[in-house]
Design a protein around this motif. Structure first.
Motif, PDB file in Angstrom:
ATOM      1  N   TRP A  37     -48.334  10.983 -12.384  1.00 44.76           N
ATOM      2  CA  TRP A  37     -47.503  11.698 -13.340  1.00 44.76           C
ATOM      3  C   TRP A  37     -47.466  10.925 -14.642  1.00 44.76           C
ATOM      4  CZ3 TRP A  37     -43.302  12.284  -9.078  1.00 44.76           C
ATOM      5  CH2 TRP A  37     -43.616  13.368  -8.261  1.00 44.76           C
ATOM      6  N   GLU A  38     -46.733  11.448 -15.600  1.00 44.35           N
ATOM      7  CA  GLU A  38     -46.589  10.794 -16.900  1.00 44.35           C
ATOM      8  C   GLU A  38     -45.136  10.397 -17.112  1.00 44.35           C
ATOM      9  OE1 GLU A  38     -47.897  13.705 -19.720  1.00 44.35           O
ATOM     10  OE2 GLU A  38     -49.901  13.816 -18.870  1.00 44.35           O
ATOM     11  N   PHE A  39     -44.940   9.310 -17.857  1.00 43.35           N
ATOM     12  CA  PHE A  39     -43.594   8.910 -18.236  1.00 43.35           C
ATOM     13  C   PHE A  39     -43.657   8.271 -19.617  1.00 43.35           C
ATOM     14  CE2 PHE A  39     -45.059   4.764 -17.001  1.00 43.35           C
ATOM     15  CZ  PHE A  39     -44.228   3.850 -17.617  1.00 43.35           C
ATOM     16  N   HIS A  40     -42.504   8.097 -20.202  1.00 44.34           N
ATOM     17  CA  HIS A  40     -42.429   7.394 -21.481  1.00 44.34           C
ATOM     18  C   HIS A  40     -41.190   6.522 -21.479  1.00 44.34           C
ATOM     19  CE1 HIS A  40     -39.098   9.841 -23.015  1.00 44.34           C
ATOM     20  NE2 HIS A  40     -39.685  10.839 -22.401  1.00 44.34           N
ATOM     21  N   THR A  41     -41.268   5.457 -22.222  1.00 50.90           N
ATOM     22  CA  THR A  41     -40.113   4.599 -22.367  1.00 50.90           C
ATOM     23  C   THR A  41     -39.260   5.122 -23.521  1.00 50.90           C
ATOM     24  OG1 THR A  41     -41.286   3.099 -23.842  1.00 50.90           O
ATOM     25  CG2 THR A  41     -41.342   2.586 -21.479  1.00 50.90           C
ATOM     26  N   LEU A  42     -38.068   4.647 -23.588  1.00 52.14           N
ATOM     27  CA  LEU A  42     -37.121   5.131 -24.585  1.00 52.14           C
ATOM     28  C   LEU A  42     -37.642   5.005 -26.013  1.00 52.14           C
ATOM     29  CD1 LEU A  42     -34.305   6.277 -25.053  1.00 52.14           C
ATOM     30  CD2 LEU A  42     -33.447   3.931 -25.108  1.00 52.14           C
ATOM     31  N   PHE A  43     -38.330   3.920 -26.298  1.00 54.68           N
ATOM     32  CA  PHE A  43     -38.753   3.670 -27.674  1.00 54.68           C
ATOM     33  C   PHE A  43     -40.236   3.930 -27.920  1.00 54.68           C
ATOM     34  CE2 PHE A  43     -35.069   0.967 -26.811  1.00 54.68           C
ATOM     35  CZ  PHE A  43     -34.199   1.513 -27.741  1.00 54.68           C
ATOM     36  N   SER A  44     -40.916   4.524 -26.954  1.00 48.63           N
ATOM     37  CA  SER A  44     -42.352   4.762 -27.099  1.00 48.63           C
ATOM     38  C   SER A  44     -42.630   6.221 -27.440  1.00 48.63           C
ATOM     39  CB  SER A  44     -43.076   4.408 -25.796  1.00 48.63           C
ATOM     40  OG  SER A  44     -44.427   4.756 -25.891  1.00 48.63           O
ATOM     41  N   ARG A  45     -43.559   6.419 -28.320  1.00 50.54           N
ATOM     42  CA  ARG A  45     -43.986   7.785 -28.648  1.00 50.54           C
ATOM     43  C   ARG A  45     -45.197   8.186 -27.821  1.00 50.54           C
ATOM     44  NH1 ARG A  45     -43.369   9.636 -34.615  1.00 50.54           N
ATOM     45  NH2 ARG A  45     -43.315  11.510 -33.363  1.00 50.54           N
ATOM     46  N   LYS A  46     -45.718   7.249 -27.040  1.00 50.24           N
ATOM     47  CA  LYS A  46     -46.892   7.509 -26.224  1.00 50.24           C
ATOM     48  C   LYS A  46     -46.502   7.498 -24.750  1.00 50.24           C
ATOM     49  CE  LYS A  46     -51.700   6.519 -26.023  1.00 50.24           C
ATOM     50  NZ  LYS A  46     -52.149   7.798 -26.472  1.00 50.24           N
ATOM     51  N   GLN A  47     -46.939   8.517 -24.042  1.00 51.67           N
ATOM     52  CA  GLN A  47     -46.682   8.561 -22.611  1.00 51.67           C
ATOM     53  C   GLN A  47     -47.645   7.621 -21.887  1.00 51.67           C
ATOM     54  OE1 GLN A  47     -46.860  12.910 -22.045  1.00 51.67           O
ATOM     55  NE2 GLN A  47     -44.674  12.750 -21.596  1.00 51.67           N
ATOM     56  N   GLN A  48     -47.271   7.252 -20.653  1.00 48.75           N
ATOM     57  CA  GLN A  48     -48.099   6.378 -19.825  1.00 48.75           C
ATOM     58  C   GLN A  48     -48.262   7.027 -18.458  1.00 48.75           C
ATOM     59  OE1 GLN A  48     -47.018   2.170 -19.814  1.00 48.75           O
ATOM     60  NE2 GLN A  48     -45.545   2.615 -21.428  1.00 48.75           N
ATOM     61  N   TRP A  49     -49.299   6.584 -17.741  1.00 49.68           N
ATOM     62  CA  TRP A  49     -49.500   7.077 -16.381  1.00 49.68           C
ATOM     63  C   TRP A  49     -48.514   6.394 -15.449  1.00 49.68           C
ATOM     64  CZ3 TRP A  49     -51.755  11.359 -16.571  1.00 49.68           C
ATOM     65  CH2 TRP A  49     -52.855  11.588 -17.386  1.00 49.68           C
ATOM     66  N   TRP A  50     -48.058   7.158 -14.481  1.00 55.56           N
ATOM     67  CA  TRP A  50     -47.056   6.719 -13.515  1.00 55.56           C
ATOM     68  C   TRP A  50     -47.546   7.147 -12.144  1.00 55.56           C
ATOM     69  CZ3 TRP A  50     -41.637   9.402 -13.620  1.00 55.56           C
ATOM     70  CH2 TRP A  50     -40.693   8.628 -12.958  1.00 55.56           C
ATOM     71  N   ILE A  51     -47.805   6.193 -11.273  1.00 56.69           N
ATOM     72  CA  ILE A  51     -48.334   6.471  -9.938  1.00 56.69           C
ATOM     73  C   ILE A  51     -47.219   6.318  -8.909  1.00 56.69           C
ATOM     74  CG2 ILE A  51     -50.044   5.806  -8.198  1.00 56.69           C
ATOM     75  CD1 ILE A  51     -51.268   6.844 -10.858  1.00 56.69           C
ATOM     76  N   TRP A  52     -47.138   7.289  -8.021  1.00 60.48           N
ATOM     77  CA  TRP A  52     -46.188   7.237  -6.904  1.00 60.48           C
ATOM     78  C   TRP A  52     -46.984   7.243  -5.601  1.00 60.48           C
ATOM     79  CZ3 TRP A  52     -40.794   7.170  -6.645  1.00 60.48           C
ATOM     80  CH2 TRP A  52     -40.135   7.260  -7.869  1.00 60.48           C
ATOM     81  N   THR A  53     -46.481   6.513  -4.606  1.00 60.63           N
ATOM     82  CA  THR A  53     -47.112   6.491  -3.287  1.00 60.63           C
ATOM     83  C   THR A  53     -46.052   6.727  -2.219  1.00 60.63           C
ATOM     84  OG1 THR A  53     -46.812   4.098  -3.046  1.00 60.63           O
ATOM     85  CG2 THR A  53     -48.893   4.839  -4.007  1.00 60.63           C
ATOM     86  N   VAL A  54     -46.492   7.281  -1.110  1.00 59.00           N
ATOM     87  CA  VAL A  54     -45.635   7.364   0.075  1.00 59.00           C
ATOM     88  C   VAL A  54     -46.534   7.147   1.296  1.00 59.00           C
ATOM     89  CG1 VAL A  54     -45.765   9.891   0.375  1.00 59.00           C
ATOM     90  CG2 VAL A  54     -43.806   8.640   1.264  1.00 59.00           C
ATOM     91  N   VAL A  55     -46.072   6.278   2.189  1.00 59.37           N
ATOM     92  CA  VAL A  55     -46.802   5.977   3.422  1.00 59.37           C
ATOM     93  C   VAL A  55     -46.301   6.894   4.519  1.00 59.37           C
ATOM     94  CG1 VAL A  55     -47.202   4.224   5.206  1.00 59.37           C
ATOM     95  CG2 VAL A  55     -47.219   3.571   2.779  1.00 59.37           C
ATOM     96  N   ILE A  56     -47.251   7.510   5.227  1.00 58.39           N
ATOM     97  CA  ILE A  56     -46.945   8.370   6.375  1.00 58.39           C
ATOM     98  C   ILE A  56     -47.634   7.745   7.586  1.00 58.39           C
ATOM     99  CG2 ILE A  56     -47.118  10.669   7.392  1.00 58.39           C
ATOM    100  CD1 ILE A  56     -47.736  10.469   3.763  1.00 58.39           C
ATOM    101  N   TRP A  57     -46.856   7.276   8.545  1.00 58.21           N
ATOM    102  CA  TRP A  57     -47.417   6.638   9.733  1.00 58.21           C
ATOM    103  C   TRP A  57     -47.922   7.695  10.713  1.00 58.21           C
ATOM    104  CZ3 TRP A  57     -48.225   1.809   8.676  1.00 58.21           C
ATOM    105  CH2 TRP A  57     -47.365   1.129   7.830  1.00 58.21           C
ATOM    106  N   ASN A  58     -48.781   7.285  11.622  1.00 57.59           N
ATOM    107  CA  ASN A  58     -49.334   8.226  12.602  1.00 57.59           C
ATOM    108  C   ASN A  58     -48.271   8.902  13.459  1.00 57.59           C
ATOM    109  OD1 ASN A  58     -51.931   7.850  11.739  1.00 57.59           O
ATOM    110  ND2 ASN A  58     -52.535   6.504  13.419  1.00 57.59           N
TER     111      ASN A  58
END
Length: 120
Positions: A37-58
């Motif tokens: 996904w994308e996110f931005h900091t409060l003082f940034s005019r440029k968005q950055q990539w934001w990676i999320w993970t979730v582990v699913i066990w067997n």
């Protein structure tokens, strides 16, 4: 305030609705689902990539989703073929081998494992 999109980064493409396999000593023990996904900091005019993970066990149990933003330590680990998993269950915490599934297998895995964006 208008924000510009993040810089292109093809190395993060596998993380778009991605799915990889976690293994230890050659035994598959679970999966890691990812989103970009994308996110931005409060003082940034440029968005950055934001990676999320979730582990699913067997056994179907899931870890809490984790976010990874610059400098992206989990992303670096997965690119290097492993993932350090932080679990509430000490027996599951630790380093695992990691391998991406191909996009079609990832889509099938998301469906089979019941993964949705609400999981992140």
């Amino acid at each position: 305030m208008s924000r510009s999109p993040p810089d292109p980064d093809a190395s993060l493409d596998p993380f778009v609705n991605g799915l990889g396999v976690l293994s230890r000593n050659g035994d598959v023990v679970g999966h890691v689902a990812t989103v970009r996904w994308e996110f931005h900091t409060l003082f940034s005019r440029k968005q950055q990539w934001w990676i999320w993970t979730v582990v699913i066990w067997n056994d179907g149990r899931r870890e809490r989703p984790e976010e990874d933003y610059p400098p992206r330590s989990s992303v670096a680990e997965m690119k290097d073929g492993y993932l350090e998993v932080y679990s509430r269950d000490e027996a599951r915490a630790g380093r695992y081998d990691f391998a991406w599934l191909q996009p079609e297998a990832a889509r099938e895995g998301w469906s089979r494992l019941g993964i949705t964006h609400a999981d992140f």
